[in-house]
Design an enzyme around this catalytic site. Structure first.
Site, PDB file in Angstrom:
ATOM      1  N   SER A   1      32.879  37.224  52.203  1.00 26.10           N
ATOM      2  CA  SER A   1      33.493  36.104  51.481  1.00 26.10           C
ATOM      3  C   SER A   1      34.930  35.863  51.932  1.00 26.10           C
ATOM      4  O   SER A   1      35.313  34.753  52.302  1.00 26.10           O
ATOM      5  CB  SER A   1      33.442  36.371  49.978  1.00 26.10           C
ATOM      6  OG  SER A   1      34.124  35.357  49.263  1.00 26.10           O
ATOM      7  N   GLN A   2      35.754  36.921  51.929  1.00 23.44           N
ATOM      8  CA  GLN A   2      37.140  36.771  52.350  1.00 23.44           C
ATOM      9  C   GLN A   2      37.247  36.547  53.850  1.00 23.44           C
ATOM     10  O   GLN A   2      38.015  35.703  54.314  1.00 23.44           O
ATOM     11  CB  GLN A   2      37.957  38.005  51.947  1.00 23.44           C
ATOM     12  CG  GLN A   2      38.304  38.086  50.472  1.00 23.44           C
ATOM     13  CD  GLN A   2      39.314  37.041  50.044  1.00 23.44           C
ATOM     14  OE1 GLN A   2      40.122  36.554  50.831  1.00 23.44           O
ATOM     15  NE2 GLN A   2      39.268  36.683  48.764  1.00 23.44           N
TER      16      GLN A   2
ATOM     17  N   ASP B   1      36.521  48.893  51.422  1.00 22.12           N
ATOM     18  CA  ASP B   1      37.391  50.065  51.504  1.00 22.12           C
ATOM     19  C   ASP B   1      36.675  51.293  52.044  1.00 22.12           C
ATOM     20  O   ASP B   1      37.223  52.020  52.888  1.00 22.12           O
ATOM     21  CB  ASP B   1      37.966  50.403  50.117  1.00 22.12           C
ATOM     22  CG  ASP B   1      38.905  49.338  49.587  1.00 22.12           C
ATOM     23  OD1 ASP B   1      39.515  48.637  50.409  1.00 22.12           O
ATOM     24  OD2 ASP B   1      39.032  49.210  48.353  1.00 22.12           O
TER      25      ASP B   1
ATOM     26  N   HIS C   1      43.885  44.632  50.989  1.00 23.38           N
ATOM     27  CA  HIS C   1      43.992  45.590  49.888  1.00 23.38           C
ATOM     28  C   HIS C   1      44.552  46.865  50.477  1.00 23.38           C
ATOM     29  O   HIS C   1      44.214  47.248  51.603  1.00 23.38           O
ATOM     30  CB  HIS C   1      42.611  45.823  49.270  1.00 23.38           C
ATOM     31  CG  HIS C   1      42.598  46.805  48.131  1.00 23.38           C
ATOM     32  ND1 HIS C   1      43.622  46.901  47.209  1.00 23.38           N
ATOM     33  CD2 HIS C   1      41.672  47.736  47.771  1.00 23.38           C
ATOM     34  CE1 HIS C   1      43.311  47.831  46.322  1.00 23.38           C
ATOM     35  NE2 HIS C   1      42.141  48.365  46.640  1.00 23.38           N
TER      36      HIS C   1
ATOM     37  N   GLY D   1      36.836  34.434  48.145  1.00 18.41           N
ATOM     38  CA  GLY D   1      36.856  33.725  49.415  1.00 18.41           C
ATOM     39  C   GLY D   1      36.456  32.270  49.314  1.00 18.41           C
ATOM     40  O   GLY D   1      37.068  31.406  49.959  1.00 18.41           O
TER      41      GLY D   1
ATOM     42  N   ASP E   1      46.105  46.961  41.260  1.00 18.32           N
ATOM     43  CA  ASP E   1      44.770  46.406  41.462  1.00 18.32           C
ATOM     44  C   ASP E   1      43.706  47.338  40.886  1.00 18.32           C
ATOM     45  O   ASP E   1      42.810  46.900  40.149  1.00 18.32           O
ATOM     46  CB  ASP E   1      44.522  46.182  42.957  1.00 18.32           C
ATOM     47  CG  ASP E   1      43.184  45.525  43.233  1.00 18.32           C
ATOM     48  OD1 ASP E   1      43.113  44.289  43.125  1.00 18.32           O
ATOM     49  OD2 ASP E   1      42.225  46.234  43.552  1.00 18.32           O
TER      50      ASP E   1
ATOM     51  N   GLU F   1      27.136  35.577  21.314  1.00 18.84           N
ATOM     52  CA  GLU F   1      28.424  35.753  20.633  1.00 18.84           C
ATOM     53  C   GLU F   1      29.342  36.776  21.290  1.00 18.84           C
ATOM     54  O   GLU F   1      30.564  36.701  21.112  1.00 18.84           O
ATOM     55  CB  GLU F   1      28.187  36.142  19.167  1.00 18.84           C
ATOM     56  CG  GLU F   1      27.427  35.097  18.361  1.00 18.84           C
ATOM     57  CD  GLU F   1      28.160  33.756  18.289  1.00 18.84           C
ATOM     58  OE1 GLU F   1      29.396  33.722  18.445  1.00 18.84           O
ATOM     59  OE2 GLU F   1      27.481  32.734  18.082  1.00 18.84           O
TER      60      GLU F   1
END
Length: 331
Positions: free
Chosen positions: A27-28, A83, A108, A134, A191, A227
């Protein structure tokens, strides 16, 4: 107060004569590669052959290379794989090709901060992290806007690492709305803490306990799901746009009174003490060591807990309720 950079503070001309390599086309990675390319940067991409991301990179018009090819051909190398994969990718493909004066980038700081990657002293090491997924980074760029980023410099061998980070952020569209300077330490620790205490861990456990409380009291699981889980998005969206007090201005006075009087009963000082414990575990590296070990032995705890969550009643009921909401399934 943090230092914030904008368009005038960054120069895309920094990349003239340079090649930027994106390692990982998730995505990134996709957003970074396309935005930089559209900003006039010479971009190369690496992804595992045969994967969906590999095919997507090809369909987006990139010639997809191996990680070691990227590392040898590019002046700037951006690590955008997960990572737990980064140390092996770095050791096997990146490190052997790191000539003096090159730059290694991250979105990151985990691998650098917790010494999973120890770069040589003769390169620049920087971070550019858009504060959004991303798809949003790409969509906002195409619309002529941007997603805020944070930037940091870990090693400044050439003396131009911050200029590089800001130029990279500008290529993503980040300087259109603001780029905040931080450090690898601050980004990594905040983070991890945010994910564990609020954004993922805290929120999901709060939802689960609230759902269980209603069901155990005899209420229908379907109504309990509405709810305690489904309607959360309404409140989060309001907070995202208006802030906490802004959200309170548009909900009913009944909801507001329940919020400000009962919220502290649920999330009390004991919860804050638990959060402080979590922060200490992040700061002293205990969580990082635990996660690194978990990956090394095949993720037994991770897999067991994921299976436990998959089997919970809230997941079964949630799938049924979401099937009744066609607007959730638009492409």
């Amino acid at each position: 107060m943090a230092k914030i950079y904008y368009e005038k503070d960054a120069d895309l001309g920094f990349f003239k004569g340079k090649k930027v390599g994106i390692i990982g086309y998730g995505s990134q990675g996709r957003a970074h590669a396309l935005n930089l390319k559209d900003s006039g940067v010479d971009v190369l991409v690496s992804e595992l052959e045969g994967t969906q991301n590999y095919e997507r990179a090809l369909s987006d018009g990139f010639k997809v290379l191996s990680a070691d090819d990227i590392a040898s051909k590019c002046n700037v190398i951006m690590m955008l794989v997960q990572d737990n994969v980064q140390p092996a990718v770095y050791k096997n493909f990146i490190a052997p090709n790191l000539a003096e004066g090159k730059a290694l980038g991250f979105a990151h700081g985990f691998s650098i901060h917790f010494n999973q990657i120890v770069p040589p002293k003769n390169i620049d090491v920087y971070m550019v992290a858009p504060k959004g997924p991303g798809d949003l980074v790409r969509d906002q760029f195409v619309e002529g806007k941007g997603v805020p980023c944070i930037v940091a410099v870990y090693q400044n061998h050439t003396g131009s690492a911050m200029k590089l980070a800001l130029a990279y952020a500008k290529g993503l569209g980040g300087t259109r709305c603001g780029v905040v300077e931080t450090t690898f330490k601050e980004e990594t620790e905040t983070d991890l803490f945010g994910e564990q205490a609020v954004l993922c861990g805290g929120v999901t456990q709060l939802i689960r306990y609230a759902f269980e409380t209603l069901v155990e009291a005899g209420y229908q699981p379907e109504v309990a799901y509405y709810e305690t889980c489904h309607e959360l998005k309404l409140i989060v969206d309001l907070i995202n746009v208006r802030g906490i007090q802004g959200m309170r201005k548009v909900i009913s006075d009944t909801a507001k009174y329940g919020d400000i009087t009962r919220g502290p009963m649920v999330v009390d000082e004991g919860v804050k003490e638990n959060m402080q414990k979590i922060l200490r575990q992040v700061q002293n590296g205990e969580f990082a060591r635990e996660w690194i070990t978990e990956n090394a032995v095949g993720r037994p705890v991770y897999n067991a807990l994921m299976r436990q969550w998959e089997g919970h009643l809230i997941e079964k009921v949630g799938r049924e309720m979401r099937s009744m909401m066609p607007w959730l399934h638009k492409k």
